[in-house]
Design a protein around this motif. Structure first.
Motif, PDB file in Angstrom:
ATOM      1  N   LYS A  85      41.692  40.345  37.878  1.00  0.00           N
ATOM      2  CA  LYS A  85      41.026  40.473  39.172  1.00  0.00           C
ATOM      3  C   LYS A  85      40.269  39.178  39.462  1.00  0.00           C
ATOM      4  N   VAL A  86      40.637  38.535  40.555  1.00  0.00           N
ATOM      5  CA  VAL A  86      40.080  37.216  40.864  1.00  0.00           C
ATOM      6  C   VAL A  86      39.589  37.210  42.308  1.00  0.00           C
ATOM      7  N   ALA A  87      38.482  36.514  42.567  1.00  0.00           N
ATOM      8  CA  ALA A  87      38.009  36.340  43.947  1.00  0.00           C
ATOM      9  C   ALA A  87      37.772  34.867  44.221  1.00  0.00           C
ATOM     10  N   HIS A 110      41.382  38.230  45.781  1.00  0.00           N
ATOM     11  CA  HIS A 110      40.622  38.447  47.006  1.00  0.00           C
ATOM     12  C   HIS A 110      40.159  37.109  47.576  1.00  0.00           C
ATOM     13  N   ALA A 152      30.531  43.302  44.676  1.00  0.00           N
ATOM     14  CA  ALA A 152      31.739  43.089  43.857  1.00  0.00           C
ATOM     15  C   ALA A 152      31.438  43.369  42.386  1.00  0.00           C
ATOM     16  N   TYR A 155      35.107  41.420  38.116  1.00  0.00           N
ATOM     17  CA  TYR A 155      36.029  40.299  38.347  1.00  0.00           C
ATOM     18  C   TYR A 155      36.150  39.460  37.074  1.00  0.00           C
ATOM     19  N   ILE A 158      35.563  34.303  39.397  1.00  0.00           N
ATOM     20  CA  ILE A 158      35.137  34.094  40.780  1.00  0.00           C
ATOM     21  C   ILE A 158      35.088  32.588  41.010  1.00  0.00           C
TER      22      ILE A 158
END
Ligand code: AG3
Length: 283
Positions: A85-87, A110, A152, A155, A158
């Motif tokens: 999971k990356v933002a 995201h 959030a 993650y 980020i």
């Protein structure tokens, strides 16, 4: 509008500091508009292809965008076995998302961009950069990154792919923001932020590193050569609670890159003495 090829006035100039400019001869202005947040300009330069500038500052060119986008993403992603999971905060052109999605383990990428006009300009004029925004694993949030990060959680990575610390991006350089990123990361998670030029912005880099140290145990600087950014040498700060080490998969990866290599993964952290010195000296 098409400009006369050798008209001496057909230049886009970034006024990088009060005493330094970088000029690009251009042959076409493709877009020039005021968004609710900033001035958005897309021109075609003779040397680096299409160029996106926000408030007069070069963000991306077709000729060298791969350096920045590969280095802000692959260097931290290869510190992890299987990032999921990356933002990306900022980065409305989509280049960072394109690189992130090259890692097969990534399930969600995201993009949190405050200015929808940047995303639409990228979709229209830089399809090869923004293409991955249509990937089913990508989600675009037109939102304030500071607000968004507060809710959030979990993650693995980020990335702060921001403009310079003026205008809409100012809050993305503050210790409070780094603290809320620390809370949004999963155990073992990593923050990476673009941190400007080691020649021109030493005080800023130190201030960012100190801000990150209030929320993270380990903060490291790494470098890449980016010809269209001020001074041509650019830096990135990486922050985490455990000392990040490259995961063995970086040596055997088959992902397609143009700047990043396994050697660069390690070499990017080798700093010239003047950089080492300003990063370690007090004051
Ligand atoms: N954001 C970093 C750009 C900073 C450049 N500064 C300047 N030209 N004064 C790049 C966004 C690319 N996704």
């Amino acid at each position: 509008m098409v400009l006369a090829r050798h008209n001496p006035q057909s230049w886009f100039t970034e006024y990088q500091t009060d005493s330094l400019n970088l000029g690009f001869r251009i042959d076409e202005i493709l877009l020039h508009e005021k968004s609710p947040f900033q001035d958005v300009l897309v021109v075609r330069t003779e040397t680096y292809g299409r160029l996106l500038a926000l408030d007069g500052a070069v963000q991306t060119t077709q000729g060298d965008e791969f350096v920045y986008h590969e280095m802000i993403t692959h260097v931290p992603l290869f510190m992890m076995a299987a990032p999921k999971k990356v933002a990306v905060i900022g980065g409305g052109d989509g280049g960072s998302i394109r690189e992130i999605l090259k890692h097969a383990s990534v399930q969600e990428a995201h993009l949190v961009e405050i200015d929808g006009r940047v995303v639409s300009a990228a979709r229209q004029f830089f399809p090869e950069i923004s293409c991955a925004l249509d990937d089913p694993r990508a989600q675009v949030h037109l939102a304030d990154g500071i607000e968004w990060v507060r809710q959030a959680r979990d993650y693995d990575l980020i990335i702060v792919d921001s403009t310079d610390p003026v205008g809409p991006a100012t809050g993305l350089f503050s210790p409070d923001f780094y603290q809320s990123i620390a809370e949004a990361l999963a155990p073992g998670g990593i923050l990476v932020a673009q941190s400007e030029s080691p020649y021109l912005h030493q005080a800023l880099i130190k201030q960012m590193a100190n801000g990150m140290r209030t929320a993270f145990s380990h903060v490291r600087l790494y470098l890449a050569a980016i010809p269209t950014y001020p001074s041509g040498l650019w830096s990135f700060l990486m922050a985490s609670q455990h000392l990040p080490e490259p995961h063995a998969r970086y040596l055997t990866t088959k992902i397609a890159t143009r700047y990043w290599t396994p050697h660069i993964q390690s070499a990017a952290f080798v700093l010239p003495r003047f950089v080492e010195e300003f990063m370690t000296c007090d004051g």
